[in-house]
Structure formats: structure tokens, C-alpha cells
Design a protein around this motif. Structure first.
Motif, mmCIF file in Angstrom:
data_model
loop_
_atom_site.group_PDB
_atom_site.id
_atom_site.type_symbol
_atom_site.label_atom_id
_atom_site.label_comp_id
_atom_site.label_asym_id
_atom_site.label_seq_id
_atom_site.Cartn_x
_atom_site.Cartn_y
_atom_site.Cartn_z
ATOM 1 N N UNK A 1 20.674 59.096 57.289
ATOM 2 C CA UNK A 1 20.927 58.500 55.972
ATOM 3 C C UNK A 1 22.379 58.058 55.801
ATOM 4 N N UNK A 2 23.034 57.732 56.907
ATOM 5 C CA UNK A 2 24.397 57.206 56.893
ATOM 6 C C UNK A 2 24.461 56.130 57.971
ATOM 7 N N UNK A 3 24.968 54.970 57.603
ATOM 8 C CA UNK A 3 25.131 53.939 58.622
ATOM 9 C C UNK A 3 26.320 54.292 59.491
ATOM 10 N N UNK A 4 26.122 54.275 60.803
ATOM 11 C CA UNK A 4 27.220 54.654 61.696
ATOM 12 C C UNK A 4 28.274 53.563 61.819
ATOM 13 N N UNK A 5 29.475 53.991 62.177
ATOM 14 C CA UNK A 5 30.524 53.061 62.571
ATOM 15 C C UNK A 5 30.344 52.865 64.075
ATOM 16 N N UNK A 6 30.117 51.642 64.512
ATOM 17 C CA UNK A 6 30.001 51.368 65.941
ATOM 18 C C UNK A 6 31.397 51.391 66.543
ATOM 19 N N UNK A 7 31.590 52.248 67.547
ATOM 20 C CA UNK A 7 32.916 52.422 68.136
ATOM 21 C C UNK A 7 32.868 52.344 69.652
ATOM 22 N N UNK A 8 33.969 51.884 70.203
ATOM 23 C CA UNK A 8 34.168 51.897 71.645
ATOM 24 C C UNK A 8 35.625 52.267 71.917
ATOM 25 N N UNK A 9 35.819 53.355 72.629
ATOM 26 C CA UNK A 9 37.172 53.744 73.029
ATOM 27 C C UNK A 9 37.698 52.783 74.085
ATOM 28 N N UNK A 10 36.781 52.124 74.808
ATOM 29 C CA UNK A 10 37.181 51.202 75.876
ATOM 30 C C UNK A 10 37.771 49.909 75.341
#
Length: 188
Positions: free
Chosen positions: A162-171
Motif C-alpha cells: 500500500x505504498x508506491x516504491x521509489x525506484x532506485x539504482x545505486x549503479x
């Protein structure tokens, strides 16, 4: 953007954590989801948190001071890791104790591999965080490994949280600035 951050200590129990007035934001997720890499990307300091390709390397709560009023806690991973069961149970107990009892803890950043989506363990962790009244930030890591259609499916798989994720990439740095802003907002 680089944050003024430095390693402070490792603790194996919440009682071993520093007594300070800093607001703490913890990073939690399965073994090898990229917690330490994300912490390095967030601060802009390569090597601040040790990274490893071997699951289960982080076995303590590692605390980092950020500026004058914030601390980041790199929690041990849960789930698969080659370690004795007694060690895995101790790590799980210390992480749960930290989340349930640490007065300075204001938020938890839950990292989930975008290619796998949340499991029962992540749903339980989210429930624990919400029961305590903490802010929950969900991050879908390793998004650079997804194509456009896989991204849509990945985002949809997070619906149970029930929470939209933050799309992340450390690369490649995707989503890092947005996550940094959310964390700094918590610190006030």
C-alpha cells in the motif's frame, strides 16, 4: 549531492547503540538487496558502508552520523545467507529489538529487489513499522536491471504494501536524490 556522513559504531543490540539526540532512519531489507550500496549512494561517499557480493556480510547494526541531527542505521539483512541458524536468529532478534524499542528511530527505509517484489517477510516488516507509528519508505532497488514492461510489473507487485516504491539504482543514481530528500525531510 554529498552528505557530511561518517561511521560511528557497530552494535549487536539496541542497548549498544549510542545515546544521542539524533533522529535515526534505518535501512532494512533481505540479504544482498543493496543496503550498504544504497547508503554509499545516498551519502555520496564511496566505501562509507562496506559492500559485499556475499549475502549476510552485515551482521550488526552499523550507525552513521549525517550532519548535526541525523543518523542512518544499516541493519543486517534477513532471509538467505550462508551462516549458522543460531547466528541468523540472533541477527533477526537484534533487528526486531532495534525496530521495536529504539526511541530515536523515526523511519525505516525498506529495500526490496525490484526484480522479486515484496514477500511475506516484507509485509510483516511493514506491519511492525506501522504498528510502532514510524514512517515507512519503500525502495525498489536494482531498477536499472529492468526494462520498461518489467518496471510496470515490478511497481504493481508492491501493491500489497500500500505504498508506491521509489525506484532506485545505486549503479546509475536513479531515485537516489528523491530518497535523499525524503530522508532529510524526516530529520527536519
Amino acid at each position: 549531492m554529498k552528505l557530511e556522513a561518517q561511521f560511528v559504531t557497530s552494535a549487536f543490540a539496541a542497548s549498544e547503540c549510542p545515546r544521542w539526540n539524533r533522529i535515526e532512519v534505518a535501512l532494512a531489507g533481505r540479504s544482498n538487496v543493496g543496503k550498504s550500496s544504497l547508503l554509499n549512494a545516498l551519502t555520496g561517499i564511496k566505501g562509507l558502508a562496506r559492500t559485499s557480493k556475499t549475502p549476510g556480510r552485515t551482521q550488526s547494526i552499523n550507525l552513521f552520523s549525517v550532519g548535526n541531527s541525523l543518523a542512518l542505521a544499516d541493519l543486517p539483512g534477513y532471509g538467505y545467507a550462508k551462516m549458522p541458524e543460531v547466528v541468523a536468529r540472533r541477527i533477526a532478534a537484534s533487528m526486531t529489538e532495534y525496530i521495536e524499542t529504539r526511541e530515536n528511530l523515526a523511519a525505516l527505509v525498506m529495500l526490496v529487489d525490484s526484480r522479486r517484489g515484496p514477500t511475506h517477510e516484507e509485509l510483516q516488516l511493514a506491519e511492525l513499522v506501522r504498528a510502532r507509528g514510524l514512517t515507512l519508505i519503500v525502495v525498489a532497488t536494482k531498477c536499472d536491471k529492468l526494462n520498461r514492461s518489467e518496471r510496470s510489473r515490478a511497481i504493481a507487485s508492491f501493491a500489497p504494501l500500500e505504498i508506491e516504491p521509489i525506484l532506485c539504482s545505486s549503479s546509475n543514481g536513479e531515485g537516489i536524490e528523491e530518497l535523499r530528500r525524503r530522508i532529510l525531510k524526516i530529520a527536519g
